[in-house]
Design an enzyme around this catalytic site. Structure first.
Site, PDB file in Angstrom:
ATOM      1  N   CYS A 151       0.872  -1.176   0.000  1.00  0.00           N
ATOM      2  CA  CYS A 151       0.000   0.000   0.000  1.00  0.00           C
ATOM      3  C   CYS A 151       0.907   1.222   0.000  1.00  0.00           C
ATOM      4  O   CYS A 151       2.121   1.080  -0.234  1.00  0.00           O
ATOM      5  CB  CYS A 151      -1.001  -0.023   1.160  1.00  0.00           C
ATOM      6  SG  CYS A 151      -0.317   0.233   2.804  1.00  0.00           S
TER       7      CYS A 151
HETATM    8  C1  RB5 Z   1      -4.428   5.121   1.340  1.00  0.00           C
HETATM    9  O1  RB5 Z   1      -5.533   4.423   1.733  1.00  0.00           O
HETATM   10  C2  RB5 Z   1      -3.238   4.927   2.269  1.00  0.00           C
HETATM   11  O2  RB5 Z   1      -3.644   5.175   3.578  1.00  0.00           O
HETATM   12  C3  RB5 Z   1      -2.636   3.537   2.172  1.00  0.00           C
HETATM   13  O3  RB5 Z   1      -2.200   3.275   0.885  1.00  0.00           O
HETATM   14  C4  RB5 Z   1      -1.453   3.298   3.070  1.00  0.00           C
HETATM   15  O4  RB5 Z   1      -0.516   4.307   2.934  1.00  0.00           O
HETATM   16  C5  RB5 Z   1      -1.721   2.967   4.453  1.00  0.00           C
HETATM   17  O5  RB5 Z   1      -0.836   2.554   5.198  1.00  0.00           O
END
Ligand code: RB5
Length: 164
Positions: A65
């Site tokens: 993420c």
């Molecule tokens: C976006 O939802 C962002 O919060 C995610 O990609 C990540 O960075 C979370 O840890």
């Protein structure tokens, strides 16, 4: 090796590149999504990756993420998943050799593609040589999986609820 990979909408392009690179190295890769840049939620994909690894359908998982924090935490909640959020090669090695990690997580907005590719290679090629008893303790902190289903959220998502 059988690898399951997933991400949230922030880093779909990064996941696609990692997936291509793994396939080009001869791995069998199952992509649980997300597949585009439409806003979604990292727990959905963290859970899918971890369930595929904990059930032993796949040997390892790759979770990405933006920061790696959200999806690594989500995967970690599934019994049998041992997740390492990695930003360097030594962590990738130790995650395997001492912790027997089965999911490697990255922040696709934090770590470069080159380091991620190398770290996955190190993760795959390092054998566990730590204390099995400690890993068993870790696996048994949670006795049973009683997970939620994201069916409702996925339906809402299809209907456009989460679109920006
Ligand atoms: C976006 O939802 C962002 O919060 C995610 O990609 C990540 O960075 C979370 O840890």
């Amino acid at each position: 090796m059988k690898i399951v990979i997933g991400c949230d909408h922030i880093v779909t392009d990064v996941k696609d590149k990692l997936k291509e690179s793994l396939i080009s190295k001869g791995h069998e890769v199952y992509d649980v999504g997300t597949y585009d840049f439409v806003r979604t939620h990292y727990p959905i994909f963290g859970q899918k990756i971890a369930e595929n690894v904990a059930s032993k359908k796949y040997d390892i998982g790759v979770a990405i993420c933006g920061t790696g924090v959200g999806i690594s935490n989500s995967s970690q909640k599934i019994k049998g998943a041992r997740v390492a959020l990695v930003r360097d090669l030594l962590s990738a090695e130790i995650a395997r050799s001492q912790y027997d990690a089965n999911i490697i997580a990255f922040g696709g907005r934090i770590t470069g593609l080159g380091i991620m590719e190398e770290a996955i290679d190190v993760f795959i090629n390092t054998k566990f040589n730590g204390e099995k008893e400690v890993v068993n303790f870790l696996d048994n902190i949670v006795k049973k999986n009683k997970t939620v289903s994201f069916k409702k959220e996925l339906k809402d998502w299809e209907k456009g609820k989460y679109h920006d």
